[in-house]
Design a protein around this motif. Structure first.
Motif, PDB file in Angstrom:
ATOM      1  N   THR A 158      -3.588  48.812  29.774  1.00 20.82           N
ATOM      2  CA  THR A 158      -3.723  48.341  28.389  1.00 20.82           C
ATOM      3  C   THR A 158      -4.862  47.343  28.278  1.00 20.82           C
ATOM      4  N   LEU A 159      -4.970  46.439  29.251  1.00 18.70           N
ATOM      5  CA  LEU A 159      -6.074  45.480  29.242  1.00 18.70           C
ATOM      6  C   LEU A 159      -7.414  46.195  29.322  1.00 18.70           C
ATOM      7  N   LEU A 160      -7.527  47.177  30.205  1.00 20.22           N
ATOM      8  CA  LEU A 160      -8.756  47.965  30.322  1.00 20.22           C
ATOM      9  C   LEU A 160      -9.100  48.622  28.991  1.00 20.22           C
ATOM     10  N   HIS A 171      -1.903  39.774  33.041  1.00 17.22           N
ATOM     11  CA  HIS A 171      -0.735  38.933  32.778  1.00 17.22           C
ATOM     12  C   HIS A 171      -0.556  38.741  31.275  1.00 17.22           C
ATOM     13  N   HIS A 172       0.677  38.872  30.814  1.00 13.74           N
ATOM     14  CA  HIS A 172       0.965  38.780  29.388  1.00 13.74           C
ATOM     15  C   HIS A 172       1.903  37.612  29.102  1.00 13.74           C
ATOM     16  N   ALA A 173       2.359  37.519  27.852  1.00 15.78           N
ATOM     17  CA  ALA A 173       3.169  36.378  27.422  1.00 15.78           C
ATOM     18  C   ALA A 173       4.477  36.275  28.196  1.00 15.78           C
ATOM     19  N   ASP A 174       5.107  37.416  28.476  1.00 12.20           N
ATOM     20  CA  ASP A 174       6.349  37.388  29.245  1.00 12.20           C
ATOM     21  C   ASP A 174       6.116  36.834  30.643  1.00 12.20           C
ATOM     22  N   ASP A 175       4.995  37.200  31.269  1.00  9.72           N
ATOM     23  CA  ASP A 175       4.650  36.665  32.593  1.00  9.72           C
ATOM     24  C   ASP A 175       4.490  35.150  32.535  1.00  9.72           C
ATOM     25  N   LEU A 210      -2.727  29.333  33.771  1.00 11.02           N
ATOM     26  CA  LEU A 210      -3.616  29.041  32.647  1.00 11.02           C
ATOM     27  C   LEU A 210      -4.313  30.313  32.155  1.00 11.02           C
ATOM     28  N   PRO A 211      -4.767  30.319  30.914  1.00 15.00           N
ATOM     29  CA  PRO A 211      -5.528  31.469  30.422  1.00 15.00           C
ATOM     30  C   PRO A 211      -6.847  31.661  31.179  1.00 15.00           C
ATOM     31  N   LEU A 213      -1.244  36.191  24.917  1.00 12.58           N
ATOM     32  CA  LEU A 213      -0.512  36.100  23.645  1.00 12.58           C
ATOM     33  C   LEU A 213       0.222  37.397  23.302  1.00 12.58           C
ATOM     34  N   VAL A 214       0.131  38.387  24.189  1.00 10.59           N
ATOM     35  CA  VAL A 214       0.720  39.707  23.948  1.00 10.59           C
ATOM     36  C   VAL A 214       2.040  39.823  24.713  1.00 10.59           C
ATOM     37  N   PHE A 215       3.077  40.312  24.044  1.00 10.55           N
ATOM     38  CA  PHE A 215       4.378  40.482  24.700  1.00 10.55           C
ATOM     39  C   PHE A 215       4.490  41.860  25.350  1.00 10.55           C
ATOM     40  N   GLU A 216       5.304  41.922  26.395  1.00 12.29           N
ATOM     41  CA  GLU A 216       5.456  43.166  27.149  1.00 12.29           C
ATOM     42  C   GLU A 216       5.946  44.307  26.272  1.00 12.29           C
TER      43      GLU A 216
END
Length: 240
Positions: A38-40, A132-136, A155-156, A173-176
């Motif tokens: 998804t990041l890609l 890494h996303h918000a849940d992580d 950290l971001p 800022l994105v949730f799983e």
């Protein structure tokens, strides 16, 4: 949930935490799972209209010594016009057969980071983007709190020691659940790690899910508490 909504959150994180600069060459750590794919996908879309110009390359570290079938991932990267570099490693053999680690995640992650960082430098990259996303972020905070008695999370944006690489996390800022929803039509590699779903992080995930049954939108509330500049100082390092 539409992919453009997730892309909007990624752009917001990039703007808010200054994750991308003009002229960056960013290596995406591409495990082949839903998060990194998804990041890609989103960074390849962002590249087309973002005000700051940057280049992308995807790096996959094969834990199984060249035995992983990357055909669908290769085709997808070609479709997105993103270079894919596959690095063969014997990480699985070291962690599970030689060392026989009872808690393998830490060693595995360290070894993978080593291959990823070295390859990124060789390819002329100055940043590495991780999925890494918000849940992580939330789970790492709880793991630190409950197991280390610390108020801490990642950290971001982080500068790696001993080299000029930065690690960025555009999906912070994105949730799983949002990633799951939009990644159904994207080719994903099946996780073959024997420790999958049997880790302490999985226990923390289940704990938070239990809380969410009693407190609506608790994940969003925890995320807001972690990133809000007036409610905590965890991200103060970004001001330096």
């Amino acid at each position: 949930m539409h992919i453009k909504q997730v892309l909007g959150k990624i752009k917001k994180a990039c703007d808010l935490y200054n994750l991308i600069d003009d002229g960056d060459k960013i290596a995406i750590g591409l495990s082949g799972g839903k998060d990194s794919i998804t990041l890609l996908t989103c960074l390849s879309m962002l590249k087309k209209f973002y005000t700051k110009k940057f280049d992308l390359v995807a790096i996959s570290v094969d834990l199984f010594g060249g035995k992983t079938d990357y055909l669908k991932i290769k085709e997808y990267c070609k479709k997105l016009d993103v270079q894919l570099e596959i690095v063969n490693s014997n990480i699985y053999k070291i962690v599970f057969e030689i060392r026989k680690e009872a808690h393998p995640c830490s060693l595995c992650a360290n070894l993978r980071r080593g291959f990823l960082n070295k390859t990124a430098k060789q390819l002329g990259c100055n940043k590495i983007a991780l999925g890494h996303h918000a849940d992580d972020l939330i789970e790492t905070f709880f793991m630190s709190l409950l197991h280390e008695s610390r108020l801490n999370t990642f950290l971001p944006k982080t500068k790696l020691t001993n080299n000029d690489l930065y690690v960025i996390r555009p999906m912070i800022l994105v949730f799983e659940k949002e990633i799951i929803e939009i990644s159904r039509d994207i080719p994903i590699l099946q996780n073959k790690c024997p420790a999958d779903k049997h880790t302490e992080r999985e226990n923390i995930k289940n704990l938070i899910q239990g809380i969410s049954k009693r407190i609506p939108e608790v994940e969003q509330k925890i995320l807001s508490a972690l990133i809000h500049p007036e409610r905590n100082y965890l991200f103060d390092k970004l001001k330096n």
